[in-house]
Design an enzyme around this catalytic site. Structure first.
Site, PDB file in Angstrom:
ATOM      1  N   HIS A 244      72.048 -28.862 -37.444  1.00  0.00           N
ATOM      2  CA  HIS A 244      71.752 -27.851 -36.429  1.00  0.00           C
ATOM      3  C   HIS A 244      72.697 -26.667 -36.561  1.00  0.00           C
ATOM      4  CE1 HIS A 244      70.619 -31.709 -34.134  1.00  0.00           C
ATOM      5  NE2 HIS A 244      69.623 -31.305 -34.880  1.00  0.00           N
TER       6      HIS A 244
ATOM      7  N   ASP B 212      68.421 -24.246 -29.579  1.00  0.00           N
ATOM      8  CA  ASP B 212      67.758 -24.965 -30.671  1.00  0.00           C
ATOM      9  C   ASP B 212      66.881 -26.073 -30.102  1.00  0.00           C
ATOM     10  OD1 ASP B 212      69.434 -27.117 -30.189  1.00  0.00           O
ATOM     11  OD2 ASP B 212      70.740 -26.757 -31.908  1.00  0.00           O
TER      12      ASP B 212
END
Ligand code: UDP
Length: 474
Positions: free
Chosen positions: A19, A112
């Site tokens: 991520h 995200d």
């Protein structure tokens, strides 16, 4: 343009290397090419990932959100999606206080995959809210569709369905290719996944780490398929491929010196991402398969999983007399030392993939690894393990024809040495592999074009910034 007119963006990043990297790259792009002031809000865990400082543009601010103690909310059985969802949920007070103390206050919050519950904080501060899907448009479409439609329409487990799951306008998803949280609808991580799929559709838009040429069908569906649009709703901005640049420091390592001595496109690179591990039996088969294939290889090795069952007697760090780790077949290094190179745990992947000696990548198909492989023009052996990797593997083999894969899913059935030998030869030696190399090179060029000034992803990022400004004014 004056600094005061800069769009102020905060990018909320959930824990994990997979991520962190695409979010840092997004931040870098916004500050270096689009006159945006960006701050990364990084939710940390007590175990920090290896340094990625070379990815940081000097203009990108980072605020670390301190780790929260979630020990009372999880147990050893808690699945990773649930774990990340809980971490991000519990981090909200820290996120809120970080945003409230920022001066100037950000106007846009980008989160995200796991950060959508913080849209609520964006609302509190009257910020625009976007989700950044760090993988494919196909994943985005199927997650939104699952959360909003399949969850209500499909009865029983998805994996027991006889027919592929229909996602309007997109390639259907085979039951066995479902993302991990869809594998068991009774597990909490499925509920978290459904929630995310619903929350994505409340965003002002979705940024996607993909590009027009790579995923024309899914992008077309997200924009123009009536049914899908009525569900996924939000404007999509394909802005990829955002992938790590080569780190000059990583280019001076022993492994790169070894690659310098190998012939062009002769080496198969084998790695399963930041967290992928194999069973002891699968490691043995892979070792024999590589040896039998007689191909050159670089293998990032890790001790096996499932120690309680099959690997409890392996002590990481123990080696045989020739230096072979004791979880590999006896004498492996003596027999393969002239053609193979083992790296324990972690390797400078981008630098390896971009080396001219590397001609193939046996990969778990994490999206970062996939983009890095495409960016280096390297075809793949798709060996999906977890998360959305089975979707990625199917895209790579069936849509893009830049990868081969084992007959059965490696998570369902041990891939035997003979099959691994064959896969390695098909990719590295046979004409089939050459065709894949040609196609992946076309993707490499189209990806480069997309992010260059005037390219589709560059323009899409401009459009995103422009849309933010327009919405903020209205
Ligand atoms: N990576 C690396 N060295 C390693 C293993 C992984 O540099 O030995 C990097 C890789 O280049 C990629 C990231 O870690 O950028 C892994 O992300 P990906 O999405 O491929 O998989 P994940 O780790 O999230 O499953």
């Amino acid at each position: 343009m004056e600094n005061t007119e800069q769009l102020q963006v905060a990018i909320l990043v959930s824990p994990g290397m997979g991520h962190l990297i695409p979010n840092l790259l997004l931040g870098n792009r916004l500050v270096t090419h689009h006159n945006v002031r960006a701050t990364i809000l990084l939710v940390t865990t007590p175990t920090s990932p290896p340094s990625e400082s070379h990815l940081l543009s000097p203009d990108l601010n980072i605020i670390e959100i301190p780790p929260v103690d979630i020990s009372g909310l999880v147990n050893p059985e808690t699945k990773v999606v649930t774990l990340l969802a809980i971490m991000m949920r519990e981090a909200r007070p820290g996120i809120r206080s970080a945003i409230s103390s920022m001066n100037p206050r950000p106007e846009v919050l980008i989160v995200d995959l796991f950060g959508t519950e913080s849209f609520q904080i964006a609302d509190e501060f009257h910020m625009l809210k976007y989700v950044y899907i760090t993988c494919t448009a196909w994943f985005f479409a199927s997650t939104a569709y699952c959360g909003n439609v399949l969850d209500k329409e499909v009865e029983g487990q998805y994996v027991d369905q006889k027919e592929p799951l229909r996602i309007p306008g997109c390639k259907p998803v085979r039951p066995e290719d479902c993302v991990d949280p869809m594998l068991d609808r009774n597990n909490q991580q499925y509920r978290e996944y459904v929630r995310m799929g619903i929350e994505y559709t409340f965003a002002d838009g979705a940024l996607l780490n993909t590009w027009e040429d790579l995923e024309a069908t899914s992008l077309e569906a997200l924009r123009n398929d009536e049914i899908l649009r009525s569900v996924a709703r939000v404007p999509v901005y394909p802005i990829g491929p955002l992938k790590r640049p080569v780190d000059p420091a990583g280019s001076q390592t022993e492994i790169i010196e070894w690659l310098d001595m190998q012939a062009r496109e002769s080496v198969l690179y084998v790695s399963f991402g930041s967290g992928g591990t194999l069973s002891a039996e699968q490691i043995t088969e892979l070792a024999w398969g590589l040896e039998l294939s007689q191909q050159r290889f670089v293998w990032v090795v890790r001790p096996p999983t499932g120690r309680g069952v099959d690997g409890s007697f392996f002590q990481p760090g123990k080696t045989g007399s020739d230096g072979t780790p004791d979880y590999l077949p006896d004498g492996f290094l003596s027999r393969t030392g002239s053609v193979g190179y083992l790296v324990q745990m972690w390797a400078p992947q981008v630098e390896i993939l971009s080396h001219p000696a590397v001609g193939g990548f046996l990969s778990h198909c994490g999206w970062n690894s996939t983009l890095e492989s495409m960016d280096s023009g390297v075809p793949m052996i798709a060996w999906p393990l977890y998360a959305e990797q089975r979707l990625n593997a199917t895209l790579l083999t069936e849509e893009l024809a830049v990868a081969v894969r084992p007959e059965a899913l490696p998570t369902k059935k041990v891939v035997r040495r003979e099959e691994i030998e064959k896969l390695a030869r098909r990719l590295m030696q046979y004409r089939e592999g050459k065709g894949m190399r040609d196609r992946v090179r076309q993707l490499q060029c189209s990806g480069e074009r997309a992010v260059s000034k005037g390219g589709s992803s560059y323009n899409s990022m401009c459009q995103f910034v422009e849309d933010c400004r327009r919405k903020l004014k209205s």
